[in-house]
Motif scaffolding. Structure first.
Motif, PDB file in Angstrom:
ATOM      1  N   UNK A 179       0.866  -1.184   0.000  1.00 31.53           N
ATOM      2  CA  UNK A 179       0.000   0.000   0.000  1.00 31.53           C
ATOM      3  C   UNK A 179       0.902   1.232   0.000  1.00 31.53           C
ATOM      4  N   UNK A 180       0.760   2.055  -1.021  1.00 28.56           N
ATOM      5  CA  UNK A 180       1.654   3.203  -1.216  1.00 28.56           C
ATOM      6  C   UNK A 180       0.859   4.500  -1.218  1.00 28.56           C
ATOM      7  N   UNK A 181       1.343   5.492  -0.457  1.00 26.37           N
ATOM      8  CA  UNK A 181       0.739   6.824  -0.385  1.00 26.37           C
ATOM      9  C   UNK A 181       1.739   7.845  -0.897  1.00 26.37           C
ATOM     10  N   UNK A 182       1.380   8.620  -1.918  1.00 27.52           N
ATOM     11  CA  UNK A 182       2.226   9.722  -2.344  1.00 27.52           C
ATOM     12  C   UNK A 182       1.415  10.646  -3.252  1.00 27.52           C
ATOM     13  N   UNK A 183       2.049  11.678  -3.766  1.00 24.36           N
ATOM     14  CA  UNK A 183       1.378  12.683  -4.588  1.00 24.36           C
ATOM     15  C   UNK A 183       1.589  12.388  -6.076  1.00 24.36           C
ATOM     16  N   UNK A 184       0.751  12.947  -6.955  1.00 20.86           N
ATOM     17  CA  UNK A 184       0.918  12.723  -8.386  1.00 20.86           C
ATOM     18  C   UNK A 184       2.316  13.047  -8.893  1.00 20.86           C
ATOM     19  N   UNK A 185       2.936  14.088  -8.328  1.00 22.33           N
ATOM     20  CA  UNK A 185       4.289  14.441  -8.736  1.00 22.33           C
ATOM     21  C   UNK A 185       5.241  13.271  -8.571  1.00 22.33           C
ATOM     22  N   UNK A 186       5.119  12.547  -7.465  1.00 20.28           N
ATOM     23  CA  UNK A 186       6.014  11.414  -7.209  1.00 20.28           C
ATOM     24  C   UNK A 186       5.716  10.256  -8.153  1.00 20.28           C
ATOM     25  N   UNK A 199      -4.307  29.911  -2.946  1.00 17.23           N
ATOM     26  CA  UNK A 199      -3.365  28.895  -2.495  1.00 17.23           C
ATOM     27  C   UNK A 199      -2.591  28.337  -3.686  1.00 17.23           C
ATOM     28  N   UNK A 200      -1.278  28.191  -3.511  1.00 14.06           N
ATOM     29  CA  UNK A 200      -0.427  27.560  -4.510  1.00 14.06           C
ATOM     30  C   UNK A 200      -0.256  26.101  -4.098  1.00 14.06           C
ATOM     31  N   UNK A 201      -0.553  25.183  -5.002  1.00 16.38           N
ATOM     32  CA  UNK A 201      -0.411  23.757  -4.717  1.00 16.38           C
ATOM     33  C   UNK A 201       0.712  23.217  -5.584  1.00 16.38           C
ATOM     34  N   UNK A 202       1.838  22.888  -4.953  1.00 14.24           N
ATOM     35  CA  UNK A 202       3.030  22.452  -5.679  1.00 14.24           C
ATOM     36  C   UNK A 202       3.490  21.105  -5.150  1.00 14.24           C
ATOM     37  N   UNK A 203       3.476  20.095  -6.017  1.00 11.12           N
ATOM     38  CA  UNK A 203       3.910  18.739  -5.654  1.00 11.12           C
ATOM     39  C   UNK A 203       3.191  18.228  -4.405  1.00 11.12           C
ATOM     40  N   UNK A 204       1.917  18.608  -4.275  1.00  7.94           N
ATOM     41  CA  UNK A 204       1.126  18.147  -3.145  1.00  7.94           C
ATOM     42  C   UNK A 204       1.210  19.009  -1.906  1.00  7.94           C
TER      43      UNK A 204
END
Length: 551
Positions: free
Chosen positions: A293-300, A443-448
């Motif tokens: 089970x892996x949790x991360x952001x779209x950037x990753x 808000x700026x959303x950068x790499x999650x």
């Protein structure tokens, strides 16, 4: 069992807190969102200590926490219980912490940080977990807003916390060589009887960036911690005791706290805690430790796709993405490479974790999903009126967890007519799926990561050469957005971007620092002097082209 109808209103149970600061600074009752407990599993007893509940079930010899590297080790549930009990004994008997005291937790993602978090909650205190990256100025602000009196800090990152100079803060290091180190202190043996907190006693204060630059403290109850596991995790992740969780978000973010501590412990599973969790480290960790089970952001996910093949990812069965919009192209590329359908989701610090998502056959690339069981969602206009399907509007949600800011007037902005207004523009399709459009605020959303432009501007203005500053987000194919700073210098000062970057690195966590600094003679303003940030942003056509490329 607790009465779900009574729980749905902000009338509070008898608190176990001796220090009542957190409860005293909850928003007024008429500013709370409507809370809903529509699932049987959300009907919690009136007395509930979530740390005790998370550790209560699994056998003592089952793996709970793992670490990587040459010195990697496995903590059993028995050891995690014993270590958290030992720390809880020290908190109360040695450090004098009483229920309701706020305790700051700071350090890299390690089993010791998780054990400290559990111990604080067992002792009935309130956990305030921050990032190891946070700089002194940021740490002082958090301590002042939450009136933090105690801190447990990894010995490797004590210096910045000490430099914060937070009034009355007692810092106890852990994991070091000093005689005052928490882990070297003698402690009573045996189990620690968890404080019988009320289900609606505050368990943690999670800080999130505000668009004004002043962070907002989100107050979450003991029952809230279990509710995110009993909604999103139980119904969409459907974890198994043999699962190994891992991911990139630190425990200072509620995305990481849920995915790496709360969800695996609630399921009797284990978590691999990585101090370094970049794309390369994640790929290696999945292969070596058979992460499922892996949790991360779209950037990753995009970055891992760009890495050379060769890593065995066959153990993965669940991949979760949140923090920023997941482009359909990224979803399809990951599915083609791994065979795993990414579970996209949107969550918020104000609501603790994910509330709109979809899994398995219900996944539709390019959309976020549908309300998680236990949650409701709709799209409305600025007046609070639901808009027709297919029409962009503000995302509004409600469920078992709701926004409760720590003594902050912005409560009225986030909660309107009983709904939590997330600050995101969405479209609800005719089939009930929710599709992300954009952030509805500055808000700026950068790499999650959520980054407040005014906070970066304030840090720039603390440099003696900067007289004006404006910060905006620029679309970026890899990170969603990147931070761009515009600076006006005092007369005679030479434009030196590297000097400003060096200054900012001492003021802000690295993820907030601008990727680009632009020097201007003057900032665009209206005739009345109001800053026109929109004139510093890329033209809408450029943003649209980027969105089309990503889709």
């Amino acid at each position: 069992m607790g009465d779900p109808h009574r729980q749905g209103r902000p009338d509070l149970s008898a608190s176990a807190h001796v220090d009542t600061f957190a409860r005293d600074h909850l928003p007024p009752a008429d500013q709370w969102p409507q809370l809903r407990f529509d699932l049987p599993e959300l009907h919690y007893p009136d007395r509930l200590n979530c740390a005790a509940e998370l550790l209560a079930g699994p056998p003592a010899d089952r793996p709970a926490l793992r670490t990587a590297g040459d010195a990697g080790e496995v903590w059993s549930y028995g050891r995690l219980r014993a270590e958290s009990d030992r720390i809880a004994h020290l908190l109360t008997a040695d450090l004098g912490i009483v229920p309701g005291n706020r305790v700051l937790l700071r350090g890299p993602t390690t089993p010791w940080l998780a054990a400290c978090w559990l111990a604080v909650l067992k002792a009935g205190a309130v956990a305030v977990t921050v990032l190891a990256q946070h700089r002194p100025h940021e740490l002082r602000t958090v301590c002042e807003l939450a009136r933090v009196g105690h801190a447990l800090c990894d010995a490797r990152v004590v210096a910045d916390l000490a430099a914060a100079g937070a009034p009355g803060l007692r810092i106890t290091p852990y994991g070091g060589d000093g005689a005052d180190d928490l882990l070297r202190r003698p402690a009573p043996d045996g189990p620690y009887p968890a404080v019988p907190t009320a289900a609606d006693d505050v368990a943690l204060i999670a800080f999130t960036s505000g668009t004004t630059g002043r962070p907002k403290g989100c107050l979450h109850f003991h029952r809230d911690v279990l509710a995110i596991a009993d909604t999103f995790s139980r119904h969409l992740l459907r974890p198994r005791p043999d699962d190994v969780f891992a991911g990139s978000p630190p425990l200072g973010f509620t995305f990481g706290l849920g995915g790496l501590v709360v969800f695996p412990l609630r399921a009797g599973a284990s978590a691999l805690l990585l101090e370094q969790a970049g794309p390369k480290q994640l790929l290696a960790a999945v292969a070596e430790h058979r992460v499922s089970v892996l949790f991360t952001a779209p950037t990753a996910y995009r970055a891992m796709l760009a890495e050379p093949g060769g890593h065995d990812l066959g153990s993965l069965r669940r991949c979760v993405s949140a923090g920023e919009n997941l482009p359909a192209a990224t979803w399809r590329a990951w599915h083609e490479r791994t065979g795993v359908r990414i579970i996209n989701g949107i969550g918020a610090t104000e609501l603790l974790h994910i509330f709109v998502s979809a899994a398995d056959d219900a996944v539709r690339p390019g959309t976020t999903g549908v309300p998680v069981p236990g949650w409701q969602a709709r799209v409305q206009d600025a007046a609070g009126v639901p808009v027709p399907d297919g029409t962009p509007g503000l995302l509004a949600v409600r469920g078992p967890v709701g926004c409760r800011y720590l003594a902050d007037p912005r409560q009225r902005e986030y909660v309107r007519d009983g709904w939590n207004i997330t600050g995101d523009t969405y479209v609800r399709e005719s089939d009930g799926y929710f599709r992300y459009v954009a952030r509805a605020d500055d808000m700026i959303v950068s790499a999650g990561y959520n980054i407040a432009g005014p906070e970066v501007e304030d840090a720039l203005l603390r440099h003696p050469d900067v007289v004006e500053a404006a910060v905006v987000g620029r679309p970026d194919a890899d990170r969603g957005q990147v931070v761009v700073a515009h600076a006006v210098l005092r007369a005679g000062a030479a434009p030196d971007a590297e000097a400003l970057r060096a200054h900012l690195k001492g003021e802000l966590a690295p993820y907030k620092c601008p990727r680009e600094i632009v020097f201007l003679d003057a900032l665009p303003r209206t005739a009345t002097g109001k800053l026109q940030r929109h004139r510093l942003r890329p033209a809408p056509g450029l943003a649209a082209e980027l969105h089309d490329d990503q889709a």
